[in-house]
Design a protein around this motif. Structure first.
Motif, PDB file in Angstrom:
ATOM      1  N   LEU A  20       5.663 -10.773   6.176  1.00  0.00           N
ATOM      2  CA  LEU A  20       4.507  -9.991   5.762  1.00  0.00           C
ATOM      3  C   LEU A  20       4.281 -10.077   4.256  1.00  0.00           C
ATOM      4  O   LEU A  20       3.140 -10.162   3.794  1.00  0.00           O
ATOM      5  CB  LEU A  20       4.675  -8.528   6.196  1.00  0.00           C
ATOM      6  CG  LEU A  20       3.456  -7.634   6.047  1.00  0.00           C
ATOM      7  CD1 LEU A  20       2.262  -8.197   6.813  1.00  0.00           C
ATOM      8  CD2 LEU A  20       3.788  -6.228   6.521  1.00  0.00           C
ATOM      9  N   GLU A  21       5.372 -10.110   3.496  1.00  0.00           N
ATOM     10  CA  GLU A  21       5.253 -10.277   2.044  1.00  0.00           C
ATOM     11  C   GLU A  21       4.618 -11.623   1.701  1.00  0.00           C
ATOM     12  O   GLU A  21       3.802 -11.719   0.792  1.00  0.00           O
ATOM     13  CB  GLU A  21       6.623 -10.133   1.380  1.00  0.00           C
ATOM     14  CG  GLU A  21       7.135  -8.708   1.415  1.00  0.00           C
ATOM     15  CD  GLU A  21       8.609  -8.570   1.024  1.00  0.00           C
ATOM     16  OE1 GLU A  21       9.348  -9.586   1.078  1.00  0.00           O
ATOM     17  OE2 GLU A  21       9.003  -7.447   0.693  1.00  0.00           O
ATOM     18  N   PRO A  36      -3.965  -9.625  -3.126  1.00  0.00           N
ATOM     19  CA  PRO A  36      -2.649  -9.237  -2.607  1.00  0.00           C
ATOM     20  C   PRO A  36      -2.458  -7.721  -2.586  1.00  0.00           C
ATOM     21  O   PRO A  36      -3.021  -6.998  -3.402  1.00  0.00           O
ATOM     22  CB  PRO A  36      -1.663  -9.899  -3.568  1.00  0.00           C
ATOM     23  CG  PRO A  36      -2.436 -10.241  -4.780  1.00  0.00           C
ATOM     24  CD  PRO A  36      -3.878 -10.360  -4.377  1.00  0.00           C
ATOM     25  N   GLU A  37      -1.650  -7.290  -1.638  1.00  0.00           N
ATOM     26  CA  GLU A  37      -1.312  -5.870  -1.534  1.00  0.00           C
ATOM     27  C   GLU A  37      -0.079  -5.564  -2.376  1.00  0.00           C
ATOM     28  O   GLU A  37       0.761  -6.441  -2.605  1.00  0.00           O
ATOM     29  CB  GLU A  37      -1.041  -5.495  -0.075  1.00  0.00           C
ATOM     30  CG  GLU A  37      -2.273  -5.583   0.787  1.00  0.00           C
ATOM     31  CD  GLU A  37      -2.051  -5.125   2.223  1.00  0.00           C
ATOM     32  OE1 GLU A  37      -0.883  -4.937   2.640  1.00  0.00           O
ATOM     33  OE2 GLU A  37      -3.051  -4.971   2.943  1.00  0.00           O
ATOM     34  N   SER A  38       0.050  -4.334  -2.784  1.00  0.00           N
ATOM     35  CA  SER A  38       1.218  -3.876  -3.536  1.00  0.00           C
ATOM     36  C   SER A  38       2.423  -3.828  -2.595  1.00  0.00           C
ATOM     37  O   SER A  38       2.268  -3.750  -1.366  1.00  0.00           O
ATOM     38  CB  SER A  38       0.970  -2.481  -4.103  1.00  0.00           C
ATOM     39  OG  SER A  38       0.927  -1.533  -3.039  1.00  0.00           O
ATOM     40  N   ILE A  42       2.416  -3.028   1.456  1.00  0.00           N
ATOM     41  CA  ILE A  42       3.033  -3.947   2.418  1.00  0.00           C
ATOM     42  C   ILE A  42       4.075  -3.211   3.247  1.00  0.00           C
ATOM     43  O   ILE A  42       4.162  -3.396   4.463  1.00  0.00           O
ATOM     44  CB  ILE A  42       3.630  -5.175   1.698  1.00  0.00           C
ATOM     45  CG1 ILE A  42       2.484  -6.031   1.125  1.00  0.00           C
ATOM     46  CG2 ILE A  42       4.504  -6.001   2.637  1.00  0.00           C
ATOM     47  CD1 ILE A  42       2.943  -7.144   0.206  1.00  0.00           C
ATOM     48  N   ALA A  43       4.867  -2.352   2.614  1.00  0.00           N
ATOM     49  CA  ALA A  43       5.878  -1.562   3.339  1.00  0.00           C
ATOM     50  C   ALA A  43       5.214  -0.638   4.358  1.00  0.00           C
ATOM     51  O   ALA A  43       5.701  -0.498   5.489  1.00  0.00           O
ATOM     52  CB  ALA A  43       6.730  -0.769   2.355  1.00  0.00           C
ATOM     53  N   GLU A  44       4.097  -0.019   3.982  1.00  0.00           N
ATOM     54  CA  GLU A  44       3.359   0.834   4.923  1.00  0.00           C
ATOM     55  C   GLU A  44       2.843   0.015   6.106  1.00  0.00           C
ATOM     56  O   GLU A  44       2.931   0.442   7.266  1.00  0.00           O
ATOM     57  CB  GLU A  44       2.165   1.498   4.224  1.00  0.00           C
ATOM     58  CG  GLU A  44       2.527   2.562   3.230  1.00  0.00           C
ATOM     59  CD  GLU A  44       1.314   3.043   2.433  1.00  0.00           C
ATOM     60  OE1 GLU A  44       0.159   2.822   2.874  1.00  0.00           O
ATOM     61  OE2 GLU A  44       1.537   3.633   1.357  1.00  0.00           O
ATOM     62  N   TYR A  49       3.064  -2.017  11.783  1.00  0.00           N
ATOM     63  CA  TYR A  49       3.190  -3.176  12.663  1.00  0.00           C
ATOM     64  C   TYR A  49       4.408  -3.088  13.584  1.00  0.00           C
ATOM     65  O   TYR A  49       4.399  -3.649  14.677  1.00  0.00           O
ATOM     66  CB  TYR A  49       3.299  -4.462  11.849  1.00  0.00           C
ATOM     67  CG  TYR A  49       2.024  -4.968  11.224  1.00  0.00           C
ATOM     68  CD1 TYR A  49       0.834  -4.232  11.239  1.00  0.00           C
ATOM     69  CD2 TYR A  49       2.009  -6.194  10.584  1.00  0.00           C
ATOM     70  CE1 TYR A  49      -0.315  -4.724  10.644  1.00  0.00           C
ATOM     71  CE2 TYR A  49       0.850  -6.690   9.999  1.00  0.00           C
ATOM     72  CZ  TYR A  49      -0.300  -5.951  10.029  1.00  0.00           C
ATOM     73  OH  TYR A  49      -1.439  -6.438   9.446  1.00  0.00           O
ATOM     74  N   GLU A  50       5.464  -2.417  13.156  1.00  0.00           N
ATOM     75  CA  GLU A  50       6.686  -2.318  13.953  1.00  0.00           C
ATOM     76  C   GLU A  50       6.519  -1.477  15.213  1.00  0.00           C
ATOM     77  O   GLU A  50       7.305  -1.628  16.152  1.00  0.00           O
ATOM     78  CB  GLU A  50       7.822  -1.721  13.118  1.00  0.00           C
ATOM     79  CG  GLU A  50       8.405  -2.670  12.115  1.00  0.00           C
ATOM     80  CD  GLU A  50       9.507  -2.018  11.290  1.00  0.00           C
ATOM     81  OE1 GLU A  50      10.171  -1.090  11.778  1.00  0.00           O
ATOM     82  OE2 GLU A  50       9.692  -2.446  10.137  1.00  0.00           O
ATOM     83  N   ARG A  51       5.523  -0.614  15.245  1.00  0.00           N
ATOM     84  CA  ARG A  51       5.307   0.211  16.439  1.00  0.00           C
ATOM     85  C   ARG A  51       5.089  -0.707  17.637  1.00  0.00           C
ATOM     86  O   ARG A  51       4.367  -1.698  17.564  1.00  0.00           O
ATOM     87  CB  ARG A  51       4.088   1.118  16.267  1.00  0.00           C
ATOM     88  CG  ARG A  51       4.271   2.238  15.303  1.00  0.00           C
ATOM     89  CD  ARG A  51       3.142   3.275  15.400  1.00  0.00           C
ATOM     90  NE  ARG A  51       1.950   2.805  16.061  1.00  0.00           N
ATOM     91  CZ  ARG A  51       0.795   2.529  15.444  1.00  0.00           C
ATOM     92  NH1 ARG A  51       0.682   2.675  14.152  1.00  0.00           N
ATOM     93  NH2 ARG A  51      -0.249   2.122  16.144  1.00  0.00           N
ATOM     94  N   SER A  52       5.679  -0.366  18.749  1.00  0.00           N
ATOM     95  CA  SER A  52       5.604  -1.229  19.931  1.00  0.00           C
ATOM     96  C   SER A  52       4.182  -1.389  20.464  1.00  0.00           C
ATOM     97  O   SER A  52       3.876  -2.368  21.132  1.00  0.00           O
ATOM     98  CB  SER A  52       6.507  -0.680  21.029  1.00  0.00           C
ATOM     99  OG  SER A  52       6.063   0.602  21.434  1.00  0.00           O
ATOM    100  N   ASP A  53       3.300  -0.458  20.143  1.00  0.00           N
ATOM    101  CA  ASP A  53       1.932  -0.535  20.641  1.00  0.00           C
ATOM    102  C   ASP A  53       0.945  -1.012  19.570  1.00  0.00           C
ATOM    103  O   ASP A  53      -0.255  -0.844  19.699  1.00  0.00           O
ATOM    104  CB  ASP A  53       1.488   0.827  21.168  1.00  0.00           C
ATOM    105  CG  ASP A  53       1.406   1.887  20.073  1.00  0.00           C
ATOM    106  OD1 ASP A  53       2.002   1.701  18.995  1.00  0.00           O
ATOM    107  OD2 ASP A  53       0.736   2.915  20.302  1.00  0.00           O
TER     108      ASP A  53
END
Length: 145
Positions: A20-21, A36-38, A42-44, A49-53
């Motif tokens: 993602l970075e 680019p995102e900060s 990116i952490a947010e 994105y990690e959520r299964s849905d």
């Protein structure tokens, strides 16, 4: 790459922050997305994105097993109607091989199988010929600029 098995999509996971970075922290990769995102943004995004849905997937090169990009779909209201939006991104070293098109076709099939929304839209910048070509090859209809 003509063989769809050359590319697969897998659910986004906790080990995909580095990918993602590369995708969202690089000026070249985000030129059509406002830059680019900060690291915080990116952490947010990674957490979302990690959520299964989440509907987000890493794109994996079938030959090497290397993660080379992302593709995903999510709900969006467009012209007063709830639809799916789809987006994709492939790191520069793997662009121009049909990877984004093949992965996006797989994601479209997944979204279609959910039978949740009648329409799925892509919103590439008019100044992004490769993404517009993907839309054309996958059968999207230009509705408006």
């Amino acid at each position: 790459m003509a063989d769809r098995s050359a590319v697969r999509i897998e659910p986004w996971g906790e080990d995909d922050l580095q990918l993602l970075e590369k995708l969202m922290g690089d000026p070249e990769m985000t030129a059509h997305l406002g830059g680019p995102e900060s690291p915080e943004k990116i952490a947010e995004r990674q957490t979302r994105y990690e959520r299964s849905d989440s509907g987000m997937f890493r794109i994996v090169d079938g030959a090497t097993g290397e993660a080379v990009g992302s593709v995903g779909y999510w709900e969006r209201t467009w012209h007063g109607e709830l639809v799916y939006e789809i987006g994709w991104s492939v790191i520069p070293a793997f662009q121009g091989r049909g990877i984004a098109r093949m992965a996006t076709a797989q994601a479209i099939a997944m979204a279609r199988s959910e039978r949740k929304h009648r329409f799925l839209h892509a919103f590439p910048s008019v100044g992004n010929p490769p993404s517009n070509a993907i839309c054309e090859r996958l059968g999207f209809t230009l509705v408006e600029e």
